[in-house]
Design a protein around this motif. Structure first.
Motif, PDB file in Angstrom:
ATOM      1  N   GLU A  85       0.914  -1.165   0.003  1.00 19.30           N
ATOM      2  CA  GLU A  85      -0.013   0.087  -0.142  1.00 19.30           C
ATOM      3  C   GLU A  85       0.996   1.179  -0.067  1.00 19.30           C
ATOM      4  OE1 GLU A  85      -2.572  -0.130   3.412  1.00 19.30           O
ATOM      5  OE2 GLU A  85      -3.831  -1.966   2.598  1.00 19.30           O
ATOM      6  N   ASN A 129       1.901   5.140   0.547  1.00 19.92           N
ATOM      7  CA  ASN A 129       1.671   6.108   1.262  1.00 19.92           C
ATOM      8  C   ASN A 129       1.650   7.427   0.422  1.00 19.92           C
ATOM      9  OD1 ASN A 129       1.337   4.744   3.521  1.00 19.92           O
ATOM     10  ND2 ASN A 129       3.423   5.079   4.073  1.00 19.92           N
ATOM     11  N   GLU A 130       1.955   7.361  -0.835  1.00 18.23           N
ATOM     12  CA  GLU A 130       2.031   8.543  -1.851  1.00 18.23           C
ATOM     13  C   GLU A 130       2.183   8.181  -3.359  1.00 18.23           C
ATOM     14  OE1 GLU A 130       6.624  10.260  -1.587  1.00 18.23           O
ATOM     15  OE2 GLU A 130       5.383  10.562   0.072  1.00 18.23           O
ATOM     16  N   PRO A 131       1.750   8.803  -4.313  1.00 16.58           N
ATOM     17  CA  PRO A 131       1.782   8.650  -5.505  1.00 16.58           C
ATOM     18  C   PRO A 131       3.244   8.182  -5.794  1.00 16.58           C
ATOM     19  CG  PRO A 131       0.501  10.246  -5.501  1.00 16.58           C
ATOM     20  CD  PRO A 131       1.139  10.076  -4.134  1.00 16.58           C
ATOM     21  N   LYS A 180      -6.526   7.816 -18.332  1.00 10.66           N
ATOM     22  CA  LYS A 180      -6.607   7.282 -17.067  1.00 10.66           C
ATOM     23  C   LYS A 180      -7.484   6.046 -16.871  1.00 10.66           C
ATOM     24  CE  LYS A 180      -6.897  12.142 -15.179  1.00 10.66           C
ATOM     25  NZ  LYS A 180      -7.604  13.091 -14.239  1.00 10.66           N
ATOM     26  N   ASP A 221      -6.966   4.387 -10.413  1.00  6.13           N
ATOM     27  CA  ASP A 221      -6.108   5.478  -9.637  1.00  6.13           C
ATOM     28  C   ASP A 221      -4.511   5.600 -10.649  1.00  6.13           C
ATOM     29  OD1 ASP A 221      -7.712   5.638  -7.684  1.00  6.13           O
ATOM     30  OD2 ASP A 221      -6.946   4.018  -6.485  1.00  6.13           O
ATOM     31  N   LYS A 224       1.901   7.297 -13.412  1.00  3.88           N
ATOM     32  CA  LYS A 224       1.935   7.900 -11.855  1.00  3.88           C
ATOM     33  C   LYS A 224       0.706   6.792 -11.251  1.00  3.88           C
ATOM     34  CE  LYS A 224       2.762  11.905 -10.678  1.00  3.88           C
ATOM     35  NZ  LYS A 224       3.898  11.716  -9.932  1.00  3.88           N
ATOM     36  N   MET A 225       0.974   6.234 -10.103  1.00  5.11           N
ATOM     37  CA  MET A 225       0.038   5.415  -9.394  1.00  5.11           C
ATOM     38  C   MET A 225      -0.218   5.914  -8.162  1.00  5.11           C
ATOM     39  SD  MET A 225       1.246   1.636 -10.805  1.00  5.11           S
ATOM     40  CE  MET A 225       2.882   1.644 -10.074  1.00  5.11           C
ATOM     41  N   LYS A 226      -1.456   5.789  -7.717  1.00  5.19           N
ATOM     42  CA  LYS A 226      -1.773   6.188  -6.293  1.00  5.19           C
ATOM     43  C   LYS A 226      -1.546   4.958  -5.703  1.00  5.19           C
ATOM     44  CE  LYS A 226      -4.734  10.302  -7.144  1.00  5.19           C
ATOM     45  NZ  LYS A 226      -6.137  10.432  -7.014  1.00  5.19           N
ATOM     46  N   GLN A 227      -1.814   3.816  -6.179  1.00  5.89           N
ATOM     47  CA  GLN A 227      -1.606   2.427  -5.365  1.00  5.89           C
ATOM     48  C   GLN A 227      -1.121   1.555  -6.499  1.00  5.89           C
ATOM     49  OE1 GLN A 227      -1.871   1.411  -2.533  1.00  5.89           O
ATOM     50  NE2 GLN A 227      -2.456   3.229  -1.645  1.00  5.89           N
TER      51      GLN A 227
END
Length: 246
Positions: free
Chosen positions: A87, A89-91, A214, A217, A239-242
């Protein structure tokens, strides 16, 4: 996985493979390498994550022949990472090489999931709105850098609706060449006016030159497209958020 990898790195990578495999509809092969050690895990850090998969079925009828993805260094949730759940914590930025086959692309285009995402689009032709609603699309990859498309659309113009069948041949945008629409021919439906063709070509050029798209996420920037006989190779920055769990 190399023998010199730390035990904790092997454990987390294997657990991550297990978790993602369970969420996929199918996979011929999937390998995940979480590049970290125990101290970095405790600090919520990892040097990166790599994902390599073959024959991944993400959703019903949505299949990717091959994917290779590598992230930059990441900040992770240390508690979830211990159990193989990465998981963020930031992109995080990542690069990927994705191979799609002609067969898989057409299976996806015919699926309920993709069909539900297809939307009609409108063109302003000399002040008159002309609407196109996709009925069917087939993709052919003959090689030589070309993509051939055959399909049917509902054409709504001046209060009238009719079915139009077409074939088109295009060359996608690459890192060195702009997108090119080589031909567009109507095969059923009586054809369309030159004004509509001109507006349609401008719309096609706009779509082929979209710099990013897109999905969930993630934001994808297509850096290069290589069309091979029967397959499409995409070089992508994202760029992934997760980390995707599919």
């Amino acid at each position: 996985m190399p023998d010199e990898h730390r035990l904790e790195e092997q454990f987390i990578s294997q657990e991550a493979e297990k978790i993602i495999s369970e969420k996929l509809d199918d996979a011929e092969k999937i390998e995940i390498d979480v590049q970290t050690d125990l101290l970095k895990i405790v600090q919520g850090q990892a040097d990166g994550v790599s994902v390599a998969g073959v024959g991944l079925v993400i959703q019903e009828d949505i299949r990717v022949q091959e994917i290779k993805l590598q992230t930059e260094s990441i900040n992770i949730n240390p508690f979830s990472a211990i159990f193989g759940q990465i998981e963020l914590n930031e992109p995080v930025n990542a690069t990927a090489r994705i191979i799609l086959t002609e067969v898989d692309m057409n299976r996806a285009l015919a699926s309920d999931f993709v069909s539900s995402q297809m939307q009609s689009f409108d063109l302003d032709v000399d002040g008159t709105i002309v609407s196109f609603e996709a009925e069917k699309i087939e993709i052919f990859l003959p090689g030589d850098g070309k993509i051939e498309c055959k399909g049917r659309v509902l054409l709504k113009e001046k209060g009238n609706t009719r079915l139009l069948a077409y074939t088109a041949i295009a060359r996608p945008r690459t890192h060195s060449e702009p997108a090119m629409l080589e031909s567009f021919n109507c095969t059923e439906g009586g054809g369309i006016s030159l004004e509509v063709v001109t507006a349609l070509i401008h719309k096609a050029k706009e779509l082929m030159n979209i710099p990013y798209f897109k999905w969930e996420d993630m934001v994808f920037h297509i850096k290069d497209i290589k069309v091979e006989t029967g397959s499409l190779v995409l070089l992508v920055e994202t760029k992934m958020k997760q980390i995707p769990s599919y």
